[in-house]
Design a protein around this motif. Structure first.
Motif, short mmCIF file in Angstrom:
data_model
loop_
_atom_site.label_atom_id
_atom_site.label_comp_id
_atom_site.label_asym_id
_atom_site.label_seq_id
_atom_site.Cartn_x
_atom_site.Cartn_y
_atom_site.Cartn_z
N LEU A 142 30.90 -32.47 -52.78
CA LEU A 142 31.51 -33.79 -52.58
C LEU A 142 31.66 -34.53 -53.92
O LEU A 142 32.71 -35.08 -54.24
N TRP A 143 30.59 -34.50 -54.71
CA TRP A 143 30.60 -35.21 -56.00
C TRP A 143 31.64 -34.60 -56.96
O TRP A 143 32.36 -35.30 -57.65
N MET A 144 31.74 -33.28 -56.90
CA MET A 144 32.63 -32.60 -57.84
C MET A 144 34.09 -32.69 -57.40
O MET A 144 34.99 -32.78 -58.24
N THR A 145 34.34 -32.69 -56.09
CA THR A 145 35.73 -32.53 -55.63
C THR A 145 36.24 -33.69 -54.79
O THR A 145 37.46 -33.82 -54.62
N GLY A 146 35.37 -34.50 -54.21
CA GLY A 146 35.81 -35.55 -53.30
C GLY A 146 35.99 -35.06 -51.87
O GLY A 146 36.27 -35.85 -50.97
N PHE A 147 35.81 -33.76 -51.64
CA PHE A 147 35.96 -33.20 -50.30
C PHE A 147 34.72 -33.54 -49.46
O PHE A 147 33.59 -33.25 -49.86
N THR A 148 34.95 -34.16 -48.27
CA THR A 148 33.81 -34.63 -47.47
C THR A 148 33.37 -33.68 -46.36
O THR A 148 32.41 -33.95 -45.65
N GLY A 149 34.07 -32.58 -46.19
CA GLY A 149 33.70 -31.63 -45.14
C GLY A 149 32.31 -31.05 -45.35
O GLY A 149 31.77 -31.09 -46.46
N SER A 150 31.72 -30.52 -44.26
CA SER A 150 30.32 -30.10 -44.33
C SER A 150 30.13 -28.69 -44.86
O SER A 150 29.02 -28.28 -45.15
N SER A 151 31.22 -27.94 -44.97
CA SER A 151 31.06 -26.54 -45.36
C SER A 151 32.17 -26.11 -46.31
O SER A 151 33.35 -26.17 -45.96
N ALA A 152 31.80 -25.70 -47.52
CA ALA A 152 32.80 -25.28 -48.51
C ALA A 152 32.11 -24.55 -49.65
O ALA A 152 30.88 -24.62 -49.80
N THR A 153 32.88 -23.82 -50.44
CA THR A 153 32.39 -23.24 -51.69
C THR A 153 33.45 -23.49 -52.75
O THR A 153 34.64 -23.33 -52.49
N VAL A 154 32.99 -23.87 -53.94
CA VAL A 154 33.91 -24.11 -55.06
C VAL A 154 33.65 -23.05 -56.12
O VAL A 154 32.49 -22.70 -56.39
N VAL A 155 34.73 -22.52 -56.70
CA VAL A 155 34.60 -21.60 -57.83
C VAL A 155 35.43 -22.18 -58.98
O VAL A 155 36.59 -22.54 -58.81
N VAL A 156 34.76 -22.30 -60.13
CA VAL A 156 35.43 -22.88 -61.31
C VAL A 156 35.45 -21.86 -62.45
O VAL A 156 34.41 -21.26 -62.78
N THR A 157 36.65 -21.63 -62.99
CA THR A 157 36.77 -20.80 -64.20
C THR A 157 37.43 -21.67 -65.27
O THR A 157 37.71 -22.85 -65.05
N GLU A 158 37.70 -21.07 -66.42
CA GLU A 158 38.29 -21.84 -67.52
C GLU A 158 39.67 -22.38 -67.10
O GLU A 158 40.05 -23.49 -67.49
N THR A 159 40.40 -21.59 -66.29
CA THR A 159 41.78 -21.97 -65.99
C THR A 159 42.03 -22.25 -64.50
O THR A 159 43.12 -22.64 -64.12
N PHE A 160 41.01 -22.03 -63.66
CA PHE A 160 41.20 -22.14 -62.22
C PHE A 160 40.03 -22.89 -61.59
O PHE A 160 38.90 -22.78 -62.06
N ALA A 161 40.34 -23.67 -60.58
CA ALA A 161 39.26 -24.27 -59.78
C ALA A 161 39.71 -24.26 -58.33
O ALA A 161 40.76 -24.82 -57.99
N GLY A 162 38.98 -23.56 -57.47
CA GLY A 162 39.40 -23.41 -56.07
C GLY A 162 38.29 -23.81 -55.12
O GLY A 162 37.10 -23.70 -55.45
N LEU A 163 38.70 -24.28 -53.94
CA LEU A 163 37.74 -24.62 -52.90
C LEU A 163 38.09 -23.82 -51.65
O LEU A 163 39.24 -23.77 -51.22
N TRP A 164 37.08 -23.18 -51.08
CA TRP A 164 37.23 -22.45 -49.82
C TRP A 164 36.50 -23.20 -48.71
O TRP A 164 35.36 -23.64 -48.90
N THR A 165 37.15 -23.36 -47.59
CA THR A 165 36.49 -23.97 -46.43
C THR A 165 37.09 -23.35 -45.18
O THR A 165 38.00 -22.51 -45.28
N ASP A 166 36.60 -23.71 -43.99
CA ASP A 166 37.19 -23.09 -42.80
C ASP A 166 38.37 -23.90 -42.28
O ASP A 166 38.58 -25.05 -42.67
N SER A 167 39.13 -23.27 -41.40
CA SER A 167 40.45 -23.79 -41.04
C SER A 167 40.41 -25.20 -40.44
O SER A 167 41.35 -25.95 -40.59
N ARG A 168 39.29 -25.58 -39.80
CA ARG A 168 39.22 -26.92 -39.19
C ARG A 168 39.36 -28.02 -40.25
O ARG A 168 39.67 -29.16 -39.94
N TYR A 169 39.09 -27.67 -41.55
CA TYR A 169 39.13 -28.69 -42.61
C TYR A 169 40.37 -28.61 -43.48
O TYR A 169 40.47 -29.33 -44.48
N PHE A 170 41.33 -27.73 -43.17
CA PHE A 170 42.45 -27.49 -44.08
C PHE A 170 43.24 -28.77 -44.39
O PHE A 170 43.50 -29.07 -45.55
#
Lengths: 596, 596
Positions: free
Chosen positions: B44-72
Motif C-alpha cells: 500500500l505504501w509503495m504503490t497506493g493499491f489498497t487491496g488485501s492481496s498482491a505482490t510487487v516486483v521491482v527491477t531497474e526498468t520495470f515495476a509490476g503488481l500482481w493481484t487476483d481478478s477481483r481487484y483488477f
C-alpha cells in the motif's frame, strides 16, 4: 498334507540357503493389471488361494497371506492346512504386509522379491517402512522359476488386427497423437507397460488373459519408432508388414530391460509408477529424467471417439437382447427348471455368445441369490452355488467383450413377491442411479463431486454402500479402465475431470448382510450439453439397455422427474430391443417396460 | 508525480547499489494471515493499491503488481501514474509473478526479498522457477525499513484474557491436548506462527489487526514449556502471573529466530509451510527433522466445544436482532432517508455495536447495490459508493466479532418489485442453500463431496458461481478459518473430513455481470445424527438467525421439503429474535417470517 505346503517347505529351504529373512510374493504379473495369465499365478500355485489380489510373505518360521476383506472367508477356507495364515489387519486398510515387514524384519536383515511383479509404488513403500534399519532389499530374486517345474507356458495367443471399422482410428493417427502429447510434456521416450494401452495404441487385441482381450507385450514410443516387445510368433506376417511401414519395430519380449538400460541418460522418459515394475525401473540409467504420470494412451483412450460411441450403441442393443432373453427365460422357467447361481451365469453367457462379434464375458459373472448378494464381489463356486428357490432377491452383474465394445450391467430382480423393505431399498438405489444419470454439470467437474447424487436418497435414510459409484470402461478392453472414477475418494480417479466421450458405470447399491444385496448398474456416456454465459455444461446418456424390475419399485418414493426418466428409459429399451425378439418375448418386454 | 513514485525511485537506487536484479514485495506480514497491521502494509505504501492481496516486483526498468481478478479494476485505477503496472495474466491463475521471474531473470542474476514476509511455499516455487539458472536468491534483504521513515509503529494492543466462560476450556487443558497430539506425532517442538492458533491456545485476544482480535506473537510448544514471543508491554501482570504458573515463558518478539536456531538438530519440529516465513525456516539448524503439516491448534479449534456452541447460539440471537432492526429501518426509511452502500454498512455496524460483547465487524461489510452485487468481493469506496434507489437488488454480506463468537451472514433483498428472472435466480440460490443445510451424510464425508448440494439447482439451469460454497469460521477469531472447506476443489480444505462441532458457511450465489448479484449465507454447525448398521450419520444445524426475503421467492420452484425447511427456519427466527424487538419491529418480523 496339501501339496502347496510341500512347495512352501522347498521355498523355505531355498531362502535359508540364500540367507533371506523374508521372501515376498505379490499376486501380480509384470504388467500389474487386473487379469493375469496362469503363468504368473504364483500365489495360487503356492497357497491354493484363488482370489485375484493377495500378497504372500514367507520367512523361516512364518508364512502369511494378505488380501482384502471381500476374500477373508474364502481365504480362510482355502488356506486351511497349508501352513499359511491369513493375516487380517485389525483396522481394514490400515495395516498390510508392508507394515508387517516394517515391524518384523530385524536391523541388518535381508528381504527379497521378484521385482518383475512388484510395482514401483510398493517398492518405495517397503523401502520406507524399513528406513534406517539397514535392511538389504533384493528385487532381482526369482526363486519360483526353479521350484515350479510344471509351470504353465507363457501365454501364446495371436494378435488380432482390430479393424478401424470397430475402433474408429488408424494406429498411425494414434501414434501421432501420442507423440504430440509427448512433445508437449518434453518427453523423449514413453514406456508403456499396461497391456490395454498397447492394444489401444496399435489397434490389436489378444487372448492371453481371461476376461480381457490382451496380448502380453511392452512398448516404448519415441519420436521415430514404436518399439514393441512381443513374442514374434504372436504377430502375423500381414500385421508385421503393416507395423514395419509405421516404424513399429518388434523385439523379443525379454529385451525390454536391456533396451531401457541403453536409453541415453540425458533424455526424458515418461512412465506410470502404478503399472511399472521395480525391475524395469531399475533398468533405467541413473540420471535419466523420469516423469511419473498416467500414460498418454490411458488419457487418450478414455475419450471414446465417434465410431467407438456408435459401435457401443450397437453393442448395447446386442447385449440388451441377450439380457432380455435371459430374464424372459428365467421368469418363464423358474420353478420348473432347476436353476443355480452357476447355471444362470452359464445360461447368460450362452445367450450373449449368440450375438455377433462376442468374445466372452468381460469379468466373472456375479449371479448372487439372497444373502450372497450382500457380498459385493461374490463369485459362485461349486461349494457355494445356491439353488434359486421360489422367492428371493437375485442380483446379476455381468458383461461381455465384443469386438465392437465392452459391457457391464447389473440388474436385481425379485423372484416371487418382494417385502416392503426390499422395495424401499430397491427404490432408494434406483433413485441414486437415476439422479446420477440425470446430472447436468459444468465442464471441469470431477468424479468426487458427482458421487453424492447416487447416494443422497440412501444417506437420507441412514443407508450407504462401501464402494465407489462408477468406474471407466474400456472399448473391447478392460472392463475397469481409468483414469476417470466416480466415488467419494480424493485420489487420482475421483480427481480426474469428467470429459465428453468418457464412458463410466453408474452403480449404487445396498447390502443387507445375511439377507440380500441390491445393485442397479448402467453404463453412462458423458456428452456436451448447452453452453451458457456460465460456461459449458455436460450431461450423461444412459447406454445400457435392459428393463428395471418394476415389481421392486415403491412408486411413492419416486419424484416426478425420476418417474419421467424411468418411463423414457423403458420406452427406449423397448424401442431398441423389441425388433430382435420373437412374439412372446416382445409381449413380455412390453409389459416389463410399460409406464409406471 | 504521485508520492508512491518517489518511493519507487529511491527503492530503485537502493537495489542498483546492492546489485539486485529484482526485488520482491509480498503483501503479507510475518504471520502470513489475512488481516495484517498497518506496519506491514508495504505494498500500500509503495504503490497506493489498497487491496488485501498482491505482490510487487521491482527491477531497474520495470515495476509490476500482481493481484487476483477481483481487484483488477481497482488496481488499474489506483496504480495510474505510479509507474507501476498491473500485470494481468493471460490465463487466470495460470501465470503469476513467479512465472515472470522464471522468464525474465537472466542466468547468474540476483533477486532479493524480505524473507520475513515470504512463505516457505512461495520461496520454494521461486527457487524452482529459477532452477538451473544459477540465480542468487537473497531472502534476508529488508530495503523498506530504511526507506519508510514515517512507518506506522508495530501494533501495540494489550492482551485480553479471554474468559473460560466464553471459550469453554482452560488454557492449561488446551496446552495439554496439544502436547498429547505432539507425542502422537513424535514431535518435540511445535512452532506456531498463525496468530489465531496462539490466541486459541492461550485464551487471549488482541487488537493488532483490523477485523480479527489478534495479538502479534509467535509461540513454540515443547514438552515442558510454551515459549511466547511477544512484546512484554502487551501482557498484564495478572496474565503474566497466570502464564508463569503454566510454564508459559515470555520472550521478546524478535527472539523467535534466535530461539529456533538453538533447537538441537536431533529433535523434531512441526510447522505449517503456508504460514511460516522463509526467514524462520532458515533459522532452523540443518539436520533437524521438520514435519510440515496443518498445526495442531488449527485442527483442535476447528471443533467447537459445548460452551463455544452455546455462546455462538446466543451471539446469533444478538446478531439477528441487529440485522432485523437494520432491515426494518431500511424498509421503513427507503425513499425518505438518503442511503448509500457505505451509509448502510455504517448503520448496520452501529446496530451491531448496541449488542453486548461486540468488538467490531469481522470483515469489511459488503453492501452491494445492483451491478456491484455481481462482484463477489466488492467493497464500496467513496469513489464507487452507489446511492440506493427506489428499485433494485441489494446484497449485504456482513459479520461481527463478539467476545462470545464470530458471525458471517449474507442476505439479498429486493427494493421495489423484483423481475421474474431475479425471483428465479434467488429461488435457485435459496434451494442450494437449503439443500446443503438439510444434508445428512455419513461420518468421513469431505467438503468436496457435499458442495454439489448447493449447486445442483443452479447447474440444472446452466448457472453456476465461481467460488467455494463454505468456509470454516473462528470463535472470536478469524472469520475465515480452516481446515474445513466446502467447495469443488480437491485441495487440503475440500479434502478435510467434516466433523461434529465444525462451523462452516453455506453461501451459494449467482452473479449476473452488469446487473446484480444474489448470495444467501447462513452459518451451519455439523452435529451427530443417528447411528445405523451403515455407520454414524451427521447433519447440519443452521445457526444464523435472519429472515430471507420472501418477495424474491418463486414458490413454484421449491419442492415440499424445501418449503417445510424454510417455514421451520422462519418460525425459529421469529421465536428467538422477537423477544428483543419493540412492537412495530415484532409485527414487521412476524410478517417477514410468516409461512409460504
Amino acid at each position: 498334507m496339501r501339496e502347496s505346503n510341500n512347495r512352501l517347505s522347498v521355498l523355505r529351504s531355498l531362502i535359508k540357503i540364500d540367507g533371506i529373512d523374508a521372501y515376498i510374493i505379490p499376486s501380480t504379473d509384470p504388467h500389474l493389471g487386473e487379469n493375469i495369465p496362469d503363468y504368473w499365478r504364483i500365489v495360487l500355485w503356492m497357497t491354493g488361494f484363488t482370489g485375484s489380489s493377495a500378497t504372500v510373505v514367507v520367512t523361516e518360521t512364518f508364512a502369511g497371506l494378505w488380501t482384502d476383506s471381500r476374500y477373508f472367508i474364502q481365504a480362510e477356507h482355502q488356506l486351511t492346512g497349508t501352513g499359511i495364515v491369513l493375516v487380517k489387519p485389525a483396522f481394514p486398510d490400515k495395516t498390510d504386509f508392508i507394515d508387517w515387514l516394517g515391524n518384523n524384519i530385524k536391523p541388518g536383515g535381508r528381504i527379497a522379491c521378484d521385482g518383475r511383479t512388484l510395482s514401483i509404488g510398493n517398492m518405495r513403500k517397503i523401502t520406507k517402512a524399513l528406513d534406517g534399519k539397514n535392511v538389504m532389499f533384493d528385487t532381482e530374486c526369482d526363486l519360483i522359476s526353479v521350484l515350479w517345474t510344471d509351470r504353465p507356458p507363457m501365454p501364446l495367443s495371436v494378435a488380432l488386427d482390430h479393424s478401424v471399422e470397430f475402433c474408429g482410428k488408424d494406429r498411425s493417427l494414434k501414434i501421432m497423437e501420442v507423440r504430440e502429447q509427448m512433445k508437449k510434456q518434453s518427453v523423449d521416450y514413453h514406456l508403456l507397460t499396461s497391456l490395454d494401452d498397447i492394444m489401444w495404441l496399435l489397434n490389436i487385441r489378444g487372448n492371453d488373459a481371461k476376461y480381457s482381450p490382451l496380448l502380453t507385450s511392452f512398448a516404448i514410443v519415441n519420436e521415430q519408432q514404436v518399439l514393441l516387445f512381443v513374442d514374434e510368433s504372436k504377430i502375423s506376417l500381414k500385421l508385421a508388414t503393416d507395423f514395419d511401414k509405421l516404424d513399429i519395430v518388434m523385439l523379443p519380449y525379454e529385451e525390454i530391460d536391456g533396451m531401457l538400460s541403453v536409453i541415453p541418460n540425458d533424455s526424458t522418459i515418461l512412465l506410470t509408477p502404478e503399472t511399472t515394475s521395480a525391475s524395469l525401473y531399475k533398468s533405467i540409467l541413473h540420471g535419466t529424467k523420469i516423469i511419473e504420470d498416467i500414460s498418454i494412451p490411458t488419457r487418450l483412450k478414455a475419450i471414446k471417439n465417434k465410431t467407438e460411441i456408435e459401435n457401443i450403441g450397437r453393442v448395447m442393443v446386442k447385449d440388451g437382447v441377450a439380457l432380455t432373453r435371459f430374464f424372459f427365460w428365467l421368469e418363464n422357467n423358474s420353478g420348473s427348471v432347476a436353476m443355480t447361481e452357476i447355471s444362470l451365469a452359464d445360461k447368460l453367457n450362452s445367450l450373449r455368445s449368440e450375438q455377433e462379434n462376442y468374445l466372452g464375458p468381460s469379468f466373472s459373472t456375479i449371479a448372487a441369490y439372497n444373502e450372497h448378494g450382500a457380498l459385493p464381489h461374490y463369485s459362485a463356486t461349486p461349494g457355494t452355488d445356491s439353488v434359486i428357490e421360489a422367492a428371493g432377491i437375485l442380483l446379476i452383474d455381468s458383461g461381455g467383450q465384443y469386438l465392437d465394445g465392452t459391457t457391464d450391467i447389473t440388474r436385481t430382480i425379485a423372484i416371487g413377491k418382494p417385502s416392503a423393505q426390499q422395495k424401499k431399498d430397491f427404490t432408494l438405489v434406483l433413485k441414486g442411479m437415476i439422479n446420477l444419470a440425470m446430472a447436468k454439470f459444468p465442464a471441469g467437474t470431477k468424479g468426487c463431486h458427482l458421487d453424492l447424487l447416487a447416494r443422497k436418497a440412501l444417506w437420507e435414510q441412514g443407508l450407504n454402500y462401501g464402494h465407489g459409484t462408477g468406474h471407466g470402461v474400456g472399448f473391447c478392453l478392460n472392463v475397469h479402465e481409468g483414469p476417470q472414477y466416480i466415488g467419494p475418494g480424493t485420489g487420482t480417479g475421483s480427481k480426474t475431470i469428467l470429459e465428453p466421450g468418457m464412458l463410466v458405470s453408474d452403480e449404487p447399491a445396498i447390502y443387507r448382510e445375511g439377507e440380500y444385496g441390491i445393485r442397479i448398474e448402467n453404463l453412462i456416456l458423458c456428452y456436451e450439453d448447452e453452453e451458457t454465459e456460465f460456461g459449458q455444461f455436460l450431461k450423461f446418456d444412459a447406454l445400457s439397455l435392459c428393463h428395471i424390475d418394476k415389481s421392486l419399485i415403491d412408486i411413492s418414493l419416486l419424484d416426478r422427474k425420476e418417474i419421467v426418466w424411468l418411463n423414457a428409459y423403458h420406452s427406449e429399451v423397448f424401442e431398441k430391443i423389441s425388433p430382435y425378439l420373437n412374439d412372446p418375448e416382445r409381449l413380455w418386454l412390453q409389459e416389463k417396460t410399460g409406464e409406471i
